[in-house]
Design an enzyme around this catalytic site. Sequence first.
Site, PDB file in Angstrom:
ATOM      1  N   CYS A  43       2.195  21.003   7.138  1.00 36.04           N
ATOM      2  CA  CYS A  43       3.026  22.058   6.740  1.00 36.04           C
ATOM      3  C   CYS A  43       2.192  23.199   6.106  1.00 36.04           C
ATOM      4  CB  CYS A  43       4.072  21.528   5.875  1.00 36.04           C
ATOM      5  SG  CYS A  43       5.050  22.771   5.320  1.00 36.04           S
ATOM      6  N   CYS A  48       4.066  24.827   9.151  1.00 40.62           N
ATOM      7  CA  CYS A  48       4.775  25.970   8.808  1.00 40.62           C
ATOM      8  C   CYS A  48       4.580  27.095   8.122  1.00 40.62           C
ATOM      9  CB  CYS A  48       5.962  25.429   7.805  1.00 40.62           C
ATOM     10  SG  CYS A  48       6.069  23.392   8.296  1.00 40.62           S
ATOM     11  N   LYS A  51       1.674  29.507   9.924  1.00 44.53           N
ATOM     12  CA  LYS A  51       2.490  29.937  11.013  1.00 44.53           C
ATOM     13  C   LYS A  51       3.387  31.030  10.614  1.00 44.53           C
ATOM     14  CE  LYS A  51       6.583  28.111  11.993  1.00 44.53           C
ATOM     15  NZ  LYS A  51       7.411  27.388  12.372  1.00 44.53           N
ATOM     16  N   TYR A 179       9.391  24.321  20.130  1.00 47.41           N
ATOM     17  CA  TYR A 179       9.496  25.514  19.183  1.00 47.41           C
ATOM     18  C   TYR A 179       8.091  26.151  18.890  1.00 47.41           C
ATOM     19  CZ  TYR A 179       8.279  22.451  15.074  1.00 47.41           C
ATOM     20  OH  TYR A 179       7.727  21.813  14.089  1.00 47.41           O
ATOM     21  N   GLU A 183       6.894  29.829  19.470  1.00 48.86           N
ATOM     22  CA  GLU A 183       6.563  30.627  18.311  1.00 48.86           C
ATOM     23  C   GLU A 183       5.140  31.265  18.540  1.00 48.86           C
ATOM     24  OE1 GLU A 183       9.047  28.349  14.911  1.00 48.86           O
ATOM     25  OE2 GLU A 183       6.944  27.737  15.459  1.00 48.86           O
ATOM     26  N   HIS A 438      30.181  43.252   4.074  1.00 49.71           N
ATOM     27  CA  HIS A 438      30.194  44.293   5.207  1.00 49.71           C
ATOM     28  C   HIS A 438      29.000  45.479   4.397  1.00 49.71           C
ATOM     29  CE1 HIS A 438      31.297  46.916   8.392  1.00 49.71           C
ATOM     30  NE2 HIS A 438      31.268  47.893   7.384  1.00 49.71           N
ATOM     31  N   GLU A 443      28.306  38.811   8.989  1.00 50.73           N
ATOM     32  CA  GLU A 443      29.970  38.920   8.743  1.00 50.73           C
ATOM     33  C   GLU A 443      30.458  38.462  10.168  1.00 50.73           C
ATOM     34  OE1 GLU A 443      31.531  42.982   8.404  1.00 50.73           O
ATOM     35  OE2 GLU A 443      29.851  43.938   8.840  1.00 50.73           O
TER      36      GLU A 443
HETATM   37  C1  LIG Z   1       2.263  24.572  14.179  1.00 50.41           C
HETATM   38  C2  LIG Z   1       3.375  23.708  13.353  1.00 50.41           C
HETATM   39  C3  LIG Z   1       4.462  24.640  12.816  1.00 50.41           C
HETATM   40  C4  LIG Z   1       5.471  23.881  12.226  1.00 50.41           C
HETATM   41  N1  LIG Z   1       6.582  24.459  11.720  1.00 50.41           N
HETATM   42  C5  LIG Z   1       7.538  23.914  11.064  1.00 50.41           C
HETATM   43  C6  LIG Z   1       8.521  24.736  10.441  1.00 50.41           C
HETATM   44  O1  LIG Z   1       8.665  25.995  10.625  1.00 50.41           O
HETATM   45  N2  LIG Z   1       9.375  23.953   9.562  1.00 50.41           N
HETATM   46  C7  LIG Z   1       9.386  22.701   9.481  1.00 50.41           C
HETATM   47  O2  LIG Z   1      10.218  22.201   8.814  1.00 50.41           O
HETATM   48  N3  LIG Z   1       8.601  21.979  10.192  1.00 50.41           N
HETATM   49  C8  LIG Z   1       7.402  22.542  10.844  1.00 50.41           C
HETATM   50  N4  LIG Z   1       6.362  21.715  11.429  1.00 50.41           N
HETATM   51  C9  LIG Z   1       6.488  20.373  11.225  1.00 50.41           C
HETATM   52  C10 LIG Z   1       5.933  19.808   9.664  1.00 50.41           C
HETATM   53  O3  LIG Z   1       4.513  20.486   9.703  1.00 50.41           O
HETATM   54  C11 LIG Z   1       5.828  18.193   9.641  1.00 50.41           C
HETATM   55  O4  LIG Z   1       7.151  17.888  10.117  1.00 50.41           O
HETATM   56  C12 LIG Z   1       5.666  17.895   8.350  1.00 50.41           C
HETATM   57  O5  LIG Z   1       4.295  18.297   7.936  1.00 50.41           O
HETATM   58  C13 LIG Z   1       5.589  16.348   8.303  1.00 50.41           C
HETATM   59  O6  LIG Z   1       5.198  15.919   7.126  1.00 50.41           O
HETATM   60  P1  LIG Z   1       4.437  14.452   6.872  1.00 50.41           P
HETATM   61  O7  LIG Z   1       4.267  14.356   5.274  1.00 50.41           O
HETATM   62  O8  LIG Z   1       5.330  13.618   7.805  1.00 50.41           O
HETATM   63  O9  LIG Z   1       2.940  14.673   7.513  1.00 50.41           O
HETATM   64  P2  LIG Z   1       1.684  15.516   7.577  1.00 50.41           P
HETATM   65  O10 LIG Z   1       2.268  16.811   6.864  1.00 50.41           O
HETATM   66  O11 LIG Z   1       1.373  15.682   8.774  1.00 50.41           O
HETATM   67  O12 LIG Z   1       0.810  14.932   6.628  1.00 50.41           O
HETATM   68  C14 LIG Z   1       0.116  13.756   6.988  1.00 50.41           C
HETATM   69  C15 LIG Z   1      -1.202  13.876   6.284  1.00 50.41           C
HETATM   70  O13 LIG Z   1      -1.774  12.497   6.464  1.00 50.41           O
HETATM   71  C16 LIG Z   1      -3.326  12.657   6.624  1.00 50.41           C
HETATM   72  N5  LIG Z   1      -3.596  11.522   7.291  1.00 50.41           N
HETATM   73  C17 LIG Z   1      -3.380  11.054   8.491  1.00 50.41           C
HETATM   74  N6  LIG Z   1      -3.985   9.751   8.696  1.00 50.41           N
HETATM   75  C18 LIG Z   1      -4.752   9.610   7.575  1.00 50.41           C
HETATM   76  C19 LIG Z   1      -5.248   8.277   7.245  1.00 50.41           C
HETATM   77  N7  LIG Z   1      -5.598   7.264   7.847  1.00 50.41           N
HETATM   78  N8  LIG Z   1      -5.858   8.461   5.970  1.00 50.41           N
HETATM   79  C20 LIG Z   1      -5.619   9.395   5.088  1.00 50.41           C
HETATM   80  N9  LIG Z   1      -4.827  10.156   5.406  1.00 50.41           N
HETATM   81  C21 LIG Z   1      -4.346  10.522   6.557  1.00 50.41           C
HETATM   82  C22 LIG Z   1      -3.469  13.815   7.540  1.00 50.41           C
HETATM   83  O14 LIG Z   1      -4.648  14.444   7.237  1.00 50.41           O
HETATM   84  C23 LIG Z   1      -2.220  14.649   6.696  1.00 50.41           C
HETATM   85  O15 LIG Z   1      -2.828  15.434   5.599  1.00 50.41           O
HETATM   86  C24 LIG Z   1       5.275  22.530  12.088  1.00 50.41           C
HETATM   87  C25 LIG Z   1       4.204  21.675  12.483  1.00 50.41           C
HETATM   88  C26 LIG Z   1       3.315  22.334  13.518  1.00 50.41           C
HETATM   89  C27 LIG Z   1       2.040  21.617  13.762  1.00 50.41           C
END
Ligand SMILES: Cc1cc2nc3c(=O)[nH]c(=O)nc-3n(C[C@H](O)[C@H](O)[C@H](O)COP(=O)(O)OP(=O)(O)OC[C@H]3O[C@@H](n4cnc5c(N)ncnc54)[C@H](O)[C@@H]3O)c2cc1C
Length: 457
Positions: A43, A48, A51, A179, A183, A438, A443
């Site tokens: 994110c 997010c 972006k 999406y 986007e 308004h 609205e």
């Molecule tokens: C281009 C794009 C736009 C998006 N826009 C939106 C939006 O507008 N609104 C919205 O709500 N969501 C959006 N999302 C989705 C959102 O980013 C994810 O749903 C959210 O980040 C998920 O959080 P998470 O904690 O599950 O994983 P992540 O945020 O992906 O975090 C996982 C972390 O784990 C780390 N990791 C992975 N494997 C290992 C390992 N073995 N050891 C140590 N670290 C590890 C990774 O490096 C990463 O930092 C977007 C995603 C993308 C790709």
Amino acid sequence: MTAPDFDLFVIGGGSGGVRAARIAAGYGAKVGLAECDRIGGTCVIRGCVPKKLLVYASRFGDAFEDARGFGWAPVAASFDWARLIAAKDREIDRLEGIYEANLKAKGVRMFKARARLDGPGAVKLADGARITAGTILIATGGRPSRYGDIPGAAHIVTSDEIFALSALPKRIVVCGGGYIAVEFASIFAGLGVETTLIHRRDKVLRGFDEDLRDGLMEAMARRGIRLAMNEAITGVAEDGGGGFHVALRSGGALETDLVLSAIGREPATGGLGLETASVRTGTRGEIIVDSFSGTTAKGVYAVGDVTDRVNLTPVAIREGEAFADTVFGRKPTQVDHSLVATAVFTTPELATVGLGEEAARALGHDVDIYKSRFRSLRDTLSGREERMLMKLVVDRATDRVLGCHVLGADAAEIVQMAAVALQLGARKADFDATVALHPSAAEELVTMREAWVPASA
Ligand SMILES: Cc1cc2nc3c(=O)[nH]c(=O)nc-3n(C[C@H](O)[C@H](O)[C@H](O)COP(=O)(O)OP(=O)(O)OC[C@H]3O[C@@H](n4cnc5c(N)ncnc54)[C@H](O)[C@@H]3O)c2cc1C
């Protein structure tokens, strides 16, 4: 038996992992967290936040054009991609710093390393260190799916790389219909890039209300985005001049400067050692969890995109918090995934909460539809040929508003507030009883009185 090194060890420092670590530490747990890239996760670093910054950048062209209808002289504007990316990078660095500081303030010990499970109750870091923990949380998120099977796939970039492009291309081909694909097509088109969107189905945004899908596709086409539906790329080859030749399934071809794939995302479970602790995964590689985010292994939990439930940041955060409340706060908490508002930050943007018309009917609801397509007051003077769309899906039997859908400027801001009403179980009569604000676009949501009757009825 010796005490484990940590009460909780979190793998992944993204939205879900960071929230869980902070809340658990707040309950007094000794918490460790491993992150193999940058704290903040998808994110903050490559999702997010960057972006949305690019979305803002892509909309100034409209503002300069629209201003003329309001008496402003034409603006001789020029755009500098490198300056935008540098500014975006500074903001991401700042946010990453805040995330790290917040974890430190809670006493969470951070390990900047890749981690994997190493049998029950243990984790191994990339440097070989073995750490034991009473509870382990997997919050490793997802990653972009990549084309593996077509010639020249190595030339194709994904959303992971796009935020660091050294120069703005003149032409781009975006592949995908979700999406992220629409986007990015919208961002690049807004920045003046000749944009083609290629999607293997007949419409973008599967799962959204059909009126929103149609309305968005119309608006994108009107804004000059070339939409190639029922199409796919079959190969990418360098053209010798710095660009690419893209072969299409239909037999045609395209010349472009960049190919961006946004064909989907998959749970990041590879190399996690799940088998060493009997953590089971589903067909897409997602970690199977129960309603408390518990996996099939005792003491191992998973939240966020790695579980492939609703893959959005606020949901990952909720799941992380609910996990910590349940396991460390003695407050068993389940996350309700049924009414999650979501937006697509195209231009125009769209946002939605609850059921679309087709989804509501498929679930057996007898529905009344209220919808309005109108030119916003702003566009009367700007002269922009764009129509906003507002739509309510109402259960005829109970008068409950099942879904609220908006296409047009500020849709995300409008729908976020409508989501509160739906969360409270609002009926159409409650919308009707609400006095309009308004003049505003929103609205319209409280002034639609007549159920929509299809032309054929
Ligand atoms: C281009 C794009 C736009 C998006 N826009 C939106 C939006 O507008 N609104 C919205 O709500 N969501 C959006 N999302 C989705 C959102 O980013 C994810 O749903 C959210 O980040 C998920 O959080 P998470 O904690 O599950 O994983 P992540 O945020 O992906 O975090 C996982 C972390 O784990 C780390 N990791 C992975 N494997 C290992 C390992 N073995 N050891 C140590 N670290 C590890 C990774 O490096 C990463 O930092 C977007 C995603 C993308 C790709």
